[in-house]
Motif scaffolding. Structure first.
Motif, PDB file in Angstrom:
ATOM      1  N   GLY A   1      51.269  33.452  31.939  1.00  0.00           N
ATOM      2  CA  GLY A   1      51.083  34.492  31.749  1.00  0.00           C
ATOM      3  C   GLY A   1      51.049  35.280  31.108  1.00  0.00           C
ATOM      4  O   GLY A   1      51.551  36.577  30.379  1.00  0.00           O
ATOM      5  N   GLN A   2      49.447  35.269  30.283  1.00  0.00           N
ATOM      6  CA  GLN A   2      49.049  35.970  30.229  1.00  0.00           C
ATOM      7  C   GLN A   2      47.536  36.372  30.410  1.00  0.00           C
ATOM      8  O   GLN A   2      47.314  35.433  31.485  1.00  0.00           O
ATOM      9  CB  GLN A   2      48.452  35.902  28.787  1.00  0.00           C
ATOM     10  CG  GLN A   2      49.499  35.707  27.434  1.00  0.00           C
ATOM     11  CD  GLN A   2      48.727  35.019  26.228  1.00  0.00           C
ATOM     12  OE1 GLN A   2      48.189  34.104  25.828  1.00  0.00           O
ATOM     13  NE2 GLN A   2      49.433  35.934  25.405  1.00  0.00           N
ATOM     14  N   SER A   3      46.528  38.024  30.879  1.00  0.00           N
ATOM     15  CA  SER A   3      45.730  38.421  31.030  1.00  0.00           C
ATOM     16  C   SER A   3      44.957  38.023  29.870  1.00  0.00           C
ATOM     17  O   SER A   3      44.224  38.487  28.727  1.00  0.00           O
ATOM     18  CB  SER A   3      45.936  39.923  31.473  1.00  0.00           C
ATOM     19  OG  SER A   3      44.701  39.873  32.402  1.00  0.00           O
TER      20      SER A   3
ATOM     21  N   ARG B   1      44.027  35.214  34.487  1.00  0.00           N
ATOM     22  CA  ARG B   1      46.014  35.073  33.972  1.00  0.00           C
ATOM     23  C   ARG B   1      46.338  33.789  33.989  1.00  0.00           C
ATOM     24  O   ARG B   1      45.939  32.695  34.550  1.00  0.00           O
ATOM     25  CB  ARG B   1      46.724  35.389  35.471  1.00  0.00           C
ATOM     26  CG  ARG B   1      46.609  37.208  35.885  1.00  0.00           C
ATOM     27  CD  ARG B   1      47.702  36.809  36.555  1.00  0.00           C
ATOM     28  NE  ARG B   1      47.416  36.598  38.175  1.00  0.00           N
ATOM     29  CZ  ARG B   1      46.413  36.860  38.839  1.00  0.00           C
ATOM     30  NH1 ARG B   1      46.139  37.865  38.623  1.00  0.00           N
ATOM     31  NH2 ARG B   1      46.917  36.446  40.118  1.00  0.00           N
ATOM     32  N   LEU B   2      46.401  33.317  32.132  1.00  0.00           N
ATOM     33  CA  LEU B   2      47.204  32.038  31.959  1.00  0.00           C
ATOM     34  C   LEU B   2      48.052  31.946  31.465  1.00  0.00           C
ATOM     35  O   LEU B   2      47.912  32.868  29.975  1.00  0.00           O
ATOM     36  CB  LEU B   2      45.631  31.528  31.017  1.00  0.00           C
ATOM     37  CG  LEU B   2      45.563  29.716  30.875  1.00  0.00           C
ATOM     38  CD1 LEU B   2      45.522  29.088  31.892  1.00  0.00           C
ATOM     39  CD2 LEU B   2      44.085  29.924  29.838  1.00  0.00           C
TER      40      LEU B   2
ATOM     41  N   ASP C   1      43.729  33.750  40.578  1.00  0.00           N
ATOM     42  CA  ASP C   1      44.561  34.030  39.051  1.00  0.00           C
ATOM     43  C   ASP C   1      43.339  34.525  38.487  1.00  0.00           C
ATOM     44  O   ASP C   1      43.048  34.976  37.121  1.00  0.00           O
ATOM     45  CB  ASP C   1      44.213  32.252  38.310  1.00  0.00           C
ATOM     46  CG  ASP C   1      43.284  31.926  38.695  1.00  0.00           C
ATOM     47  OD1 ASP C   1      42.806  31.832  38.930  1.00  0.00           O
ATOM     48  OD2 ASP C   1      43.064  30.960  37.360  1.00  0.00           O
TER      49      ASP C   1
ATOM     50  N   THR D   1      40.278  38.248  38.032  1.00  0.00           N
ATOM     51  CA  THR D   1      39.905  39.700  38.639  1.00  0.00           C
ATOM     52  C   THR D   1      39.072  39.946  38.287  1.00  0.00           C
ATOM     53  O   THR D   1      38.512  39.526  36.471  1.00  0.00           O
ATOM     54  CB  THR D   1      40.888  40.342  38.491  1.00  0.00           C
ATOM     55  OG1 THR D   1      41.991  39.996  38.545  1.00  0.00           O
ATOM     56  CG2 THR D   1      40.658  41.898  38.413  1.00  0.00           C
TER      57      THR D   1
ATOM     58  N   ARG E   1      39.164  39.174  34.314  1.00  0.00           N
ATOM     59  CA  ARG E   1      40.668  38.613  33.969  1.00  0.00           C
ATOM     60  C   ARG E   1      41.325  37.609  33.880  1.00  0.00           C
ATOM     61  O   ARG E   1      40.877  37.487  35.593  1.00  0.00           O
ATOM     62  CB  ARG E   1      41.558  39.969  33.670  1.00  0.00           C
ATOM     63  CG  ARG E   1      40.770  41.278  32.515  1.00  0.00           C
ATOM     64  CD  ARG E   1      41.049  40.991  31.940  1.00  0.00           C
ATOM     65  NE  ARG E   1      41.896  40.681  30.898  1.00  0.00           N
ATOM     66  CZ  ARG E   1      41.539  41.365  29.304  1.00  0.00           C
ATOM     67  NH1 ARG E   1      40.902  41.468  28.723  1.00  0.00           N
ATOM     68  NH2 ARG E   1      43.474  40.858  29.094  1.00  0.00           N
TER      69      ARG E   1
END
Length: 216
Positions: free
Chosen positions: A136-138, A133-134, A172, A174, A131
């Motif tokens: 503000g989104q996952s 984070r880019l 950033d 996971t 996952r």
């Protein structure tokens, strides 16, 4: 604490590995297949084969950098619907070079098999779903991880970042699960979850294509 837990996840993912034989790379076959498809692809394949042959004499850190840069520069990010007209398609290295476009899986695939062709043991390489984070989104994403030895912190090859970085510097990302041509690993433990050729039909089809093209 969070960074230590994240690093532990990446480390745990490789503990079940052994070190198998290297891939059976056939440069002449790669060039033959490319030439039969198009002159443009033949030129791209020639550049890749030359890089692989040169890098096979260099240390693995340099191979990671060179192969990562090669595909990040030559493939434009586009989704599968745009490139292939289907929601999900896993392209071989030659298919990606022919289209000069692909999504995150295609970058990771091309790097995986090209590094294997250069002599990097496939057990050191993992395709890793993460996952990311880019903005503000996952988002679901795929990267390639390289482990210099079992239990080592991996280096991450990614189309989102130009440089090859240790996993601890990719806060950033996971990890969700990882796989290669030897196995499939899930969760945070060292136990293999089975054969990826049985669990992932797209991977099974891809490996058949890559073998036909001479990369494996």
């Amino acid at each position: 604490m969070a960074s230590r837990r994240r690093r532990g996840w990446w480390l745990a993912a490789l503990l079940a590995c052994s070190w198998p034989a290297l891939a059976a790379y056939d440069a002449a076959r790669v060039l033959e297949v490319a030439a039969a498809r198009s002159p443009r692809l033949a030129d791209q394949a020639q550049a890749l084969v030359q890089l692989i042959e040169r890098d096979s004499t260099l240390d693995e850190a340099q191979r990671l950098k060179d192969i990562n840069d090669f595909f990040n520069r030559r493939i434009a990010f586009k989704d599968d619907q745009t490139v292939w007209g289907v929601p999900d398609y896993w392209a071989s290295p030659l298919e990606s070079l022919e289209k000069r476009a692909g999504d995150c899986e295609d970058y990771a695939i091309a790097k995986y098999f090209s590094l294997a062709a250069s002599g990097v043991a496939t057990a050191k390489l993992r395709m890793v779903y993460v996952r990311a984070r880019l903005g503000g989104q996952s988002l679901a994403h795929m990267v390639l991880a390289y482990y210099a030895q079992p239990g080592a912190e991996p280096l991450i090859l990614d189309n989102l970042r130009p440089e090859v970085l240790p996993a601890s510097q990719r806060a950033d990302l996971t990890p969700v699960f990882s796989f290669n041509t030897e196995g499939l690993w899930q969760g945070v433990g060292p136990v293999t979850a089975g054969d990826p050729l049985a669990r992932l039909s797209l991977w099974r089809e891809l490996v058949a294509k890559v073998k036909a093209e001479g990369f494996l």
